[in-house]
Design a protein around this motif. Structure first.
Motif, PDB file in Angstrom:
ATOM      1  N   GLY A 326       0.806  -1.216   0.000  1.00  0.00           N
ATOM      2  CA  GLY A 326       0.000   0.000   0.000  1.00  0.00           C
ATOM      3  C   GLY A 326       0.836   1.261   0.000  1.00  0.00           C
ATOM      4  O   GLY A 326       0.346   2.344  -0.320  1.00  0.00           O
ATOM      5  N   ALA A 327       2.114   1.129   0.376  1.00  0.00           N
ATOM      6  CA  ALA A 327       3.016   2.282   0.397  1.00  0.00           C
ATOM      7  C   ALA A 327       4.452   1.784   0.336  1.00  0.00           C
ATOM      8  O   ALA A 327       4.748   0.639   0.697  1.00  0.00           O
ATOM      9  N   ILE A 328       5.337   2.656  -0.111  1.00  0.00           N
ATOM     10  CA  ILE A 328       6.775   2.373  -0.138  1.00  0.00           C
ATOM     11  C   ILE A 328       7.492   3.476   0.619  1.00  0.00           C
ATOM     12  O   ILE A 328       7.222   4.669   0.419  1.00  0.00           O
ATOM     13  N   ILE A 329       8.400   3.091   1.505  1.00  0.00           N
ATOM     14  CA  ILE A 329       9.324   4.014   2.165  1.00  0.00           C
ATOM     15  C   ILE A 329      10.715   3.693   1.644  1.00  0.00           C
ATOM     16  O   ILE A 329      11.088   2.516   1.574  1.00  0.00           O
ATOM     17  N   LEU A 330      11.473   4.704   1.273  1.00  0.00           N
ATOM     18  CA  LEU A 330      12.860   4.436   0.878  1.00  0.00           C
ATOM     19  C   LEU A 330      13.784   5.522   1.423  1.00  0.00           C
ATOM     20  O   LEU A 330      13.412   6.684   1.513  1.00  0.00           O
ATOM     21  N   ILE A 352       4.418   7.112  -1.824  1.00  0.00           N
ATOM     22  CA  ILE A 352       5.839   6.856  -1.571  1.00  0.00           C
ATOM     23  C   ILE A 352       6.347   7.886  -0.567  1.00  0.00           C
ATOM     24  O   ILE A 352       6.137   9.090  -0.742  1.00  0.00           O
ATOM     25  N   GLY A 353       7.020   7.419   0.470  1.00  0.00           N
ATOM     26  CA  GLY A 353       7.733   8.302   1.386  1.00  0.00           C
ATOM     27  C   GLY A 353       9.224   8.177   1.121  1.00  0.00           C
ATOM     28  O   GLY A 353       9.785   7.088   1.238  1.00  0.00           O
ATOM     29  N   TYR A 354       9.869   9.267   0.742  1.00  0.00           N
ATOM     30  CA  TYR A 354      11.266   9.234   0.291  1.00  0.00           C
ATOM     31  C   TYR A 354      12.101  10.097   1.231  1.00  0.00           C
ATOM     32  O   TYR A 354      11.941  11.310   1.281  1.00  0.00           O
ATOM     33  N   ILE A 355      12.997   9.454   1.987  1.00  0.00           N
ATOM     34  CA  ILE A 355      13.939  10.163   2.857  1.00  0.00           C
ATOM     35  C   ILE A 355      15.268  10.263   2.117  1.00  0.00           C
ATOM     36  O   ILE A 355      15.738   9.278   1.543  1.00  0.00           O
ATOM     37  N   SER A 356      15.877  11.434   2.135  1.00  0.00           N
ATOM     38  CA  SER A 356      17.091  11.637   1.348  1.00  0.00           C
ATOM     39  C   SER A 356      18.119  12.452   2.118  1.00  0.00           C
ATOM     40  O   SER A 356      17.773  13.383   2.851  1.00  0.00           O
ATOM     41  N   CYS A 357      19.397  12.119   1.925  1.00  0.00           N
ATOM     42  CA  CYS A 357      20.488  12.909   2.486  1.00  0.00           C
ATOM     43  C   CYS A 357      21.179  13.736   1.403  1.00  0.00           C
ATOM     44  O   CYS A 357      22.264  14.260   1.621  1.00  0.00           O
ATOM     45  N   ASN A 358      20.530  13.856   0.231  1.00  0.00           N
ATOM     46  CA  ASN A 358      21.109  14.603  -0.883  1.00  0.00           C
ATOM     47  C   ASN A 358      19.990  15.228  -1.708  1.00  0.00           C
ATOM     48  O   ASN A 358      19.341  14.541  -2.498  1.00  0.00           O
TER      49      ASN A 358
END
Length: 399
Positions: A326-330, A352-358
Motif C-alpha cells: 500500500g506504500a513504499i518508504i525508501l 511513496i515516502g522518500y527520505i534523502s540525504c542529498n
C-alpha cells in the motif's frame, strides 16, 4: 540602483553570494562587500560559538544566525527541486537540530611526538584540528576526547593516523578504534580499564584485520519504535535523535491506513520499526550484518516484518513486486535510488515516502516519479548536521 555588494543568499558550499553573483567566504545574508573588498557584517552575521571555527571541518556556517541558517536548509531543498523543474505542493518549515546533539562522529587521531592530536580534519585538508571544545557533539561523546589522547599515545606510531568512531547507543557510547595497535597483556588491560572507567557500551579495535570487541558487558543495541536491534560497530545511525524523529514523522502520513508497506534501503530498520507497529513490513537492505540484526530483532519482538538481503541498485523491486504494498518508504544513500525510482514510476503504488540525504539526487529521482504519474505532495527540509552544508529532507509522493 541595487546594492550589488549585498550578500543575498548562501551557496550550496557555504559561500555568501552577492546580487551580482560574486562569492564571498564566511559571509552571511545581509553582509556587504565594501569597495576595497572588506566584508561589512550585517544583522544575521553572528559570533561563532566555537573557538575552532572556521579551521575545523566539522562546521562551515557557525557565522550565520539561526534564522538565516534555517532558510539556507530550506533553500538548498527548494533550489535542488527548482533546478529540475519540480514543484512541491507544500514545503514544510525546516527543522534544525540543536547544538550538542550529534550522536555519531568519526574523528581522526595522529601522534606528534608525545602528544596525540584528535579531532575533525580541516576543511579541504588532511590537517587535524586538535579538538578542545565542540558545539555539535553530544556531551557524552565529547567527554571522551581528552581521555582518548592519553589512551592512544602508545597505540599510534609516530606521525601515523588512526580513526576514532563513536556512536551513542541504548547502553552508552560504542567506541571503535581503527588503525591502532594494542600488543601484549598491558595494552589490552589498558583498553579494558579505559572502557570500564568511562562506562563504555563497547570498545572495538580494528588493527587492519577486522573489528574485534575488547569490551562489551552486554549486547549493544539501538532502539526504533520500542524494538532493540543489535548494533554492529559504527553501523549507520541517523545523526541526531531529534532529526530521526522528524524524518519519521514527515513520512508517517504515507503509511497511515495501509496494511502492508515496504521499507527499501532499510538499514537497521529505522523506519520499518518506527512506522511498522501493527502492519506487515517488507524491509530490504544490501548490508548483510544489518539485515541479520533486523531479522533477529523483529523475530524477538513479534513484529510482522520480513527482512531481505537485497542489493537494490543491482536488483530493484519490479513493478509487480512493488504493487503488493500500500506504500513504499525508501531511504537510499547519497547517490539516490535511480534504478528503484524507475521501477516505482512504472508501478501502481499509491504513495511513496522518500527520505534523502542529498537534495540533488532526490530532485533527480523526483523527476522520474513525476513523469511516471506521481505528484510531490510535500517536502520537509532537515538540518541534522547543524552549521554544516549537509542538508537532508523527506518527501511524500502520491499518484
Amino acid at each position: 540602483m541595487s546594492d550589488t555588494g549585498l550578500i543575498v543568499r548562501i551557496a550550496a558550499k557555504g559561500d555568501g553570494v552577492t546580487a551580482d553573483g560574486r562569492h564571498m567566504p564566511l559571509s552571511a545574508p545581509g553582509d556587504r562587500i565594501a569597495e576595497d573588498g572588506a566584508l561589512i557584517h550585517g544583522p544575521e552575521h553572528v559570533e561563532p560559538p566555537c573557538r575552532h571555527f572556521p579551521e575545523c571541518g566539522g562546521c562551515q556556517l557557525q557565522h550565520v544566525g539561526d534564522d538565516a541558517y534555517a532558510r539556507y536548509v530550506s533553500d538548498r531543498v527548494a533550489g535542488a527541486l527548482a533546478g529540475q523543474g519540480v514543484a512541491a505542493g507544500t514545503v514544510l518549515p525546516a527543522h534544525v537540530s540543536p547544538p550538542e546533539t550529534r550522536r555519531r562522529a568519526s574523528l581522526r587521531a595522529m601522534r606528534m611526538g608525545k602528544h596525540v592530536v584528535l579531532g575533525f580534519a580541516e576543511e579541504g585538508s588532511h590537517r587535524i584540528v586538535d579538538m578542545e571544545m565542540c558545539c555539535i557533539l553530544h556531551p557524552r561523546l565529547f567527554v571522551l576526547v581528552a581521555p582518548l589522547r592519553g589512551l592512544l599515545g602508545s597505540m599510534i606510531a609516530e606521525r601515523s593516523a588512526a580513526h576514532v568512531r563513536m556512536s551513542l547507543t541504548d547502553q552508552g557510547v560504542d567506541l571503535l578504534l581503527e588503525g591502532v595497535t594494542a600488543e601484549g597483556l598491558a595494552a589490552r588491560e589498558a583498553l579494558t580499564e579505559f572502557a570500564r572507567a568511562h562506562g563504555l557500551a563497547r570498545l572495538t579495535l580494528d588493527d587492519g584485520y577486522g573489528p574485534q570487541a575488547c569490551w562489551e558487558p552486554e549486547p549493544v543495541t539501538v532502539s526504533f519504535g520500542g524494538v532493540a536491534v543489535a548494533f554492529p560497530p559504527y553501523a549507520f545511525l541517523q545523526a541526531t535523535a531529534d532529526g530521526e524523529a522528524v524524518l519519521a514523522d514527515a513520512v508517517r502520513p504515507a503509511v497511515e491506513g495501509v496494511a502492508a508497506f515496504a521499507d527499501l534501503f532499510c538499514g537497521l530498520g529505522t523506519f520499518a520499526l518506527t512506522l511498522g507497529a501493527g502492519k506487515a513490513v517488507y524491509a530490504a537492505e544490501a548490508g548483510r550484518d544489518l539485515v541479520l540484526a533486523l531479522k533477529a530483532s523483529a523475530g524477538r519482538s513479534g513484529r510482522k516484518l520480513a527482512a531481505d538481503h537485497r542489493d537494490l541498485f543491482r536488483r530493484p523491486l519490479s513493478p509487480d513486486e512493488l504493487n503488493r504494498f500500500g506504500a513504499i518508504i525508501l531511504d537510499p544513500p547519497r547517490a539516490g535510488a535511480r534504478e528503484q525510482a524507475a521501477q516505482l514510476a512504472r508501478s501502481k503504488v499509491p504513495v511513496i515516502g522518500y527520505i534523502s540525504c542529498n537534495p540533488g539526487s532526490f530532485a533527480r529521482d523526483a523527476v522520474t516519479l513525476i513523469e511516471g504519474g506521481y505528484r510531490l505532495e510535500s517536502v520537509k527540509p532537515v538540518g541534522q548536521f547543524r552549521w554544516s552544508t549537509h542538508v537532508e529532507l523527506a518527501g511524500i509522493f502520491r499518484r
